[in-house]
Enzyme design. Sequence first.
Site, mmCIF file in Angstrom:
data_model
loop_
_atom_site.group_PDB
_atom_site.id
_atom_site.type_symbol
_atom_site.label_atom_id
_atom_site.label_comp_id
_atom_site.label_asym_id
_atom_site.label_seq_id
_atom_site.Cartn_x
_atom_site.Cartn_y
_atom_site.Cartn_z
ATOM 1 N N GLU A 1 -20.615 7.309 6.629
ATOM 2 C CA GLU A 1 -19.229 7.691 6.375
ATOM 3 C C GLU A 1 -18.761 8.701 7.410
ATOM 4 O O GLU A 1 -19.492 9.637 7.732
ATOM 5 C CB GLU A 1 -19.135 8.297 4.970
ATOM 6 C CG GLU A 1 -17.743 8.750 4.577
ATOM 7 C CD GLU A 1 -17.756 9.542 3.267
ATOM 8 O OE1 GLU A 1 -17.616 8.930 2.204
ATOM 9 O OE2 GLU A 1 -17.938 10.772 3.317
ATOM 10 N N TYR B 1 -10.267 8.138 7.557
ATOM 11 C CA TYR B 1 -11.524 7.900 6.849
ATOM 12 C C TYR B 1 -12.045 6.511 7.186
ATOM 13 O O TYR B 1 -11.319 5.533 7.066
ATOM 14 C CB TYR B 1 -11.289 7.998 5.334
ATOM 15 C CG TYR B 1 -12.513 7.702 4.500
ATOM 16 C CD1 TYR B 1 -13.272 8.736 3.957
ATOM 17 C CD2 TYR B 1 -12.924 6.392 4.272
ATOM 18 C CE1 TYR B 1 -14.403 8.468 3.197
ATOM 19 C CE2 TYR B 1 -14.060 6.122 3.521
ATOM 20 C CZ TYR B 1 -14.794 7.158 2.991
ATOM 21 O OH TYR B 1 -15.919 6.884 2.248
#
Length: 377
Positions: free
Chosen positions: A189, A104
């Site tokens: 993201e 991530y």
Amino acid sequence: MVKLAEWRGKRLFRKYAIPVPSGIVVRSPGDAFSAARDGAVPLPCVAKAQVLAGGRGTGGAVRFASTPEEVRDAVAAILGMEFKDEKVREVLLEQKVAIGRELYVAIALDRSLRLPILIASSSGGVEIESVADGSIDRQPIHPFAGLAAYERRRAARALGLSGPLAASLDPILSALWSLFVREDAELVEINPLAVVGDRLVALDAKVIIEDDAGFRHPEYAEILDDRTPLEELAREKEIAFVQLDGNIGVIANGAGLTMATLDVLQEFGGRPGIFLDLGGTDDPKKVSEAFLLMARAKPAAVFLNIFGGVTRCDTVARGLVAAMHEVPAADRFPLIARIRGNNETEGVEILRAAGVSSVPDLKSSAQAAVAAAAGAR
Ligand code: GDP
Ligand code: MN
């Protein structure tokens, strides 16, 4: 808030040279079938619903397919879904890759620090909210200096990357920063950023463009079509108007009072669903327009909660009364009013003359609105 669908986010990724799988967007099972048959999408592939909500992976909105027939069926199934109340209109077909690990990374605006932050976690692929806080690395980024080399190296360490993988992370992070700044994003993201052999590939993209920068990005005008027709009309008239699925209309002034009014109605068992914020206006015509817009949304009842300041109570009352006569009889609804503050006496009098009484107490007036909406059903 301009939240981009995954494929639009990935188009931006491509522009900044962040690696993404090759893919195309389809809008029908037939198109999906021919794309797979003609090699426009490599097989096996992943079919992903282009909705704005997350959690598609666990919600059946991401499927795998190995033949043109399977691709067609997967797309048909996904297009038939309503994912978290969102109708699926587009499906992204992408080459399926063999994932080693899921990471991530994101750059977000941290409003309490008043700085952008780089967020990195080696536990990608799941909702970041459910990842233990200790395993998430956060680094504030100097907005003018940008993302420094040592910060990128620290992120690589936090992700457990070394050698060629760490080397391939570095330009991705620099690109992420450039994209964040140049595209006026408030969030970029990548989840998951997948380890594929000795490379990193962005398998998902979530990009939110800062609302206040909208005027610099006419390219996003077309995607604001998730507005309802009435919301679109409201935008043209510069009226703050939002439709959700409740049946009580709320007309208030200022975001704070509007929100508080929703809470109070909810508290008494009502379902507020149409919000109209008059903001600061001193023009009765503007109030009339807003009221007529509200009428067209067919509320079961309307709660008018005004605190007069710049927006004077008599201005609101005048605008409202003028508009009331224009609403067709069939579309009339109970109106519960509470107007306080600047020029209250005049405002209350104007409303009274038109047959609307203003209840000064918030609790009683909100309860009256909830009861009126229940009675109208
Ligand atoms: P989200 O759940 O809405 O965030 O959707 P994602 O785009 O993140 O996809 C969910 C999950 O699908 C990912 O975490 C992966 O595990 C899986 N996935 C997506 N694309 C691929 C792919 O190309 N290959 C493999 N093996 N898995 C994939
Ligand atoms: Mn994801």
